[in-house]
Design a protein around this motif. Structure first.
Motif, mmCIF file in Angstrom:
data_model
loop_
_atom_site.group_PDB
_atom_site.id
_atom_site.type_symbol
_atom_site.label_atom_id
_atom_site.label_comp_id
_atom_site.label_asym_id
_atom_site.label_seq_id
_atom_site.Cartn_x
_atom_site.Cartn_y
_atom_site.Cartn_z
ATOM 1 N N PRO A 86 0.443 -1.249 0.128
ATOM 2 C CA PRO A 86 -0.307 -0.225 0.382
ATOM 3 C C PRO A 86 1.091 1.089 -0.005
ATOM 4 O O PRO A 86 2.058 1.461 0.855
ATOM 5 N N ASP A 138 -6.205 -13.137 -7.611
ATOM 6 C CA ASP A 138 -6.121 -11.651 -6.919
ATOM 7 C C ASP A 138 -4.486 -11.937 -5.708
ATOM 8 O O ASP A 138 -3.939 -10.917 -5.965
ATOM 9 N N ASN A 197 -2.610 -9.489 -1.779
ATOM 10 C CA ASN A 197 -3.763 -9.207 -2.196
ATOM 11 C C ASN A 197 -3.516 -7.899 -3.917
ATOM 12 O O ASN A 197 -3.247 -7.061 -3.628
ATOM 13 N N LYS A 216 -4.634 -6.895 -5.770
ATOM 14 C CA LYS A 216 -5.768 -5.553 -5.900
ATOM 15 C C LYS A 216 -5.826 -4.858 -5.197
ATOM 16 O O LYS A 216 -5.562 -3.375 -4.833
ATOM 17 N N THR A 217 -5.981 -4.816 -3.637
ATOM 18 C CA THR A 217 -5.897 -4.148 -2.721
ATOM 19 C C THR A 217 -4.838 -3.868 -2.289
ATOM 20 O O THR A 217 -5.201 -3.314 -1.282
ATOM 21 N N LYS A 218 -3.558 -4.682 -2.325
ATOM 22 C CA LYS A 218 -2.689 -4.591 -1.021
ATOM 23 C C LYS A 218 -2.449 -5.321 -0.237
ATOM 24 O O LYS A 218 -1.681 -4.782 0.029
ATOM 25 N N ALA A 219 -3.235 -5.397 0.613
ATOM 26 C CA ALA A 219 -3.652 -6.067 1.962
ATOM 27 C C ALA A 219 -2.063 -7.219 1.664
ATOM 28 O O ALA A 219 -2.404 -8.063 0.686
ATOM 29 N N ASP A 254 -3.243 -4.059 5.961
ATOM 30 C CA ASP A 254 -4.719 -3.800 5.407
ATOM 31 C C ASP A 254 -4.445 -3.249 4.174
ATOM 32 O O ASP A 254 -3.682 -2.818 4.103
ATOM 33 N N ALA A 255 -5.563 -2.873 3.564
ATOM 34 C CA ALA A 255 -5.024 -2.065 2.315
ATOM 35 C C ALA A 255 -4.805 -0.569 1.789
ATOM 36 O O ALA A 255 -4.528 -0.334 1.567
#
Length: 252
Positions: free
Chosen positions: A49, A184, A206, A208-211, A229-230
Motif C-alpha cells: 500500500p 488476485d 492481494n 488488487k487491494t494491496k493488503a 490491510d489495504a
C-alpha cells in the motif's frame, strides 16, 4: 521492538540493493522467440500500500522492507531482454555439472558482450520442458573461461507459477525466489542458506487491494509475522521458540 539480528540486516540490505507437451510431438506450442518471462517487464514484483511504503513508522518501514526483498528479484531481469545486435543460436550452453533434459528438443540462445565495458560475455537461453518454459542466464568473465550459470528460472506456460535460482558461484544456489498466482492472490517465497543458517520469507499479497502479510523464518523457526490491510495499517508479532514474545500494531 526487537532489533533485527545481523544476518537479517544483511539479507535486507542485499535485497534493497538489489518431456515436451506431447511425448511424440517435438514442436513447441509457440516459437521460442515469442516466449517471454512474465516478470521481465516489471520494475517491481510486489507493491505494498502506498501509505505504508511512504510511512516513517518503524514497523511500516520494516513491513515494506520485507516486500522489497521480493522486488530485489527485478534487478536480475535486465538480462532477460537481449540487446540489439545479440547473436542468436540454437546450441545449448552447458556448465561443468549441468545437464540437458532428455525430453528437451529445442533451445534459443542469445549471446552478447556487456555494454558496461567490462568485457564480460552474457548468454540468455530459453527452452521448453513439458508444461513450462526455462530461462537461463550465463556469464563468461573472459574469453579464456567457460560459461558460469548466473540465473535459472522456470515458469508454467500460463505464467501462474514459477521459480528463480540465483547462483553464487560453482553452480551453487545462493538464493531462490518462488511464486504462485491464484486469482488476485500472490504468494511469494524467498529462501536461501548463508553460513549454515537458512532463512525463508513468505509474502502473501492481494494484488488488487494491496493488503498482505509476511512471515520471516530462520532455521525453520518463525521469527516475525506481520499483516497489513489495504490502507497500510497493520500488526506485528515477534516469536521466540514458537511463542509470541512481543506484539503490537501500527498506523499510517
Amino acid at each position: 521492538m526487537k532489533k533485527l539480528n545481523k544476518f537479517l540486516l544483511l539479507v535486507a540490505f542485499s535485497a534493497a540493493a538489489f518431456s515436451c507437451s506431447k511425448e511424440d510431438d517435438a514442436t513447441p506450442e509457440k516459437s521460442l522467440e515469442d516466449v517471454a518471462f512474465s516478470m521481465s517487464g516489471s520494475s517491481s514484483v510486489v507493491t505494498p500500500p502506498s501509505a505504508m511504503a511512504s510511512s516513517d513508522d518503524t514497523y511500516a518501514v520494516q513491513a515494506s522492507s520485507y516486500v522489497n526483498m521480493a522486488n530485489a528479484m527485478s534487478g536480475y531481469l535486465q538480462y532477460f531482454k537481449p540487446p540489439q545486435g545479440a547473436v542468436k543460436g540454437s546450441t545449448p550452453i552447458m556448465v561443468a555439472n549441468g545437464r540437458v533434459a532428455a525430453t528437451q528438443t529445442e533451445y534459443l540462445v542469445y549471446t552478447w558482450t556487456d555494454s558496461q565495458g567490462s568485457g564480460m560475455s552474457v548468454a540468455y537461453q530459453v527452452s521448453e520442458q513439458s508444461n513450462k518454459y526455462v530461462f537461463e542466464i550465463f556469464i563468461k568473465y573472459s574469453q579464456d573461461e567457460g560459461w558460469t550459470r548466473y540465473v535459472y528460472a522456470e515458469e508454467t506456460k500460463d505464467g501462474s507459477e514459477g521459480l528463480m535460482h540465483i547462483y553464487g558461484g560453482d553452480d551453487v544456489v545462493f538464493i531462490t525466489y518462488s511464486w504462485k498466482h491464484t486469482g488476485d492472490n500472490f504468494d511469494f517465497v524467498i529462501s536461501g542458506v548463508e553460513d549454515q543458517t537458512s532463512f525463508e520469507v513468505n509474502i502473501h499479497v492481494n494484488t488488487k487491494t494491496k493488503a498482505g502479510s509476511v512471515e520471516y523464518v530462520i532455521n525453520d523457526e518463525l521469527m516475525y509475522k506481520m499483516e497489513w490491510d489495504a490502507a497500510g495499517n497493520g500488526e506485528w508479532a515477534y516469536y521466540v521458540d514458537g511463542e509470541v514474545d512481543e506484539s503490537g500494531t501500527w498506523e499510517v
